[in-house]
Design an enzyme around this catalytic site. Structure first.
Site, PDB file in Angstrom:
ATOM      1  CG  ASP A   7      -1.845   1.174   1.266  1.00 60.62           C
ATOM      2  OD1 ASP A   7      -2.230   1.667   0.193  1.00 60.62           O
ATOM      3  OD2 ASP A   7      -2.194   1.613   2.383  1.00 60.62           O
ATOM      4  CD  GLU A  68      -4.705   1.574  -2.392  1.00 60.28           C
ATOM      5  OE1 GLU A  68      -5.279   0.807  -1.600  1.00 60.28           O
ATOM      6  OE2 GLU A  68      -4.468   2.758  -2.160  1.00 60.28           O
ATOM      7  CG  ASP A 141      -0.977   3.231   5.816  1.00 60.02           C
ATOM      8  OD1 ASP A 141      -1.494   3.781   4.836  1.00 60.02           O
ATOM      9  OD2 ASP A 141      -0.851   3.772   6.929  1.00 60.02           O
TER      10      ASP A 141
END
Length: 191
Positions: A7, A68, A141
């Site tokens: 992430d 992501e 996260d």
């Protein structure tokens, strides 16, 4: 399949490794959050993210990296930093010949919770349940990095089958087109 989920972010970059077994079985190998000081130079921050990712790639030897996808955020500066961190991750993986797959936040949420509109708490709760974690990952996260890896493990077989079907369809279309051209030529039709 072993997946490194990332992430991306400059202040906090979630990073996780998940192993996928038969069916929908998944297990957590490692999870953490890479932090960089807000007041540090951009290049230094990206280097710290890069060094951490390189270390994880060397230590855990994943088969693929799931990152992501950044497509829009309200704060352009935040989006830029996130995209730059994601680029650093992609370069580190490419250096090792690893495939990098990008997943949208809604795709990841839908994969792990069943809803593309799930909030951070719902994602964290489902990640904990799916991986049988006793404690929450250190940050949202980190939970998102785990969710990215899970999403990829579950969706990769479908993506592979779709790609293979598209390739077969393209090959069949090519053969069909060639046969049509031969039939037209035999009949003396030009077009």
């Amino acid at each position: 399949m072993r997946v490194l989920g990332v992430d991306p972010g400059l202040t906090r970059c979630g990073i996780a490794v998940v192993d996928g077994g038969t069916g929908r079985k998944v297990s957590c190998v490692a999870v953490d959050t890479v932090r960089t000081p807000v007041d540090a130079d951009l290049a230094e921050r990206l280097l710290k993210v890069s060094d951490a990712v390189e270390g994880w790639l060397d230590l855990h030897k994943p088969d693929v990296v799931a990152v992501e996808r950044v497509f829009s955020q309200y704060n352009v500066q935040t989006a830029m930093g996130t995209a730059q961190a994601g680029g650093v991750v992609a370069v580190a993986a490419a250096r090792r010949g690893l495939k990098v797959e990008f997943h949208t936040p809604s795709e990841v949420k839908a994969a792990v919770t069943g809803s593309g509109r799930a909030d951070k708490a719902q994602v964290t709760a489902m990640v904990m349940r799916l991986l049988k974690l006793q404690e929450k990952p250190g940050t949202a996260d980190a939970a998102d990095a785990l969710a990215l890896a899970i999403c990829h493990i579950w969706r990769a077989p479908m993506r592979t089958r779709l790609a293979e079907a598209e390739q077969r369809a393209a090959e069949l279309a090519k053969v069909h087109k060639a046969r049509l051209a031969e039939a037209r030529k035999a009949k003396g039709v030009t077009r």
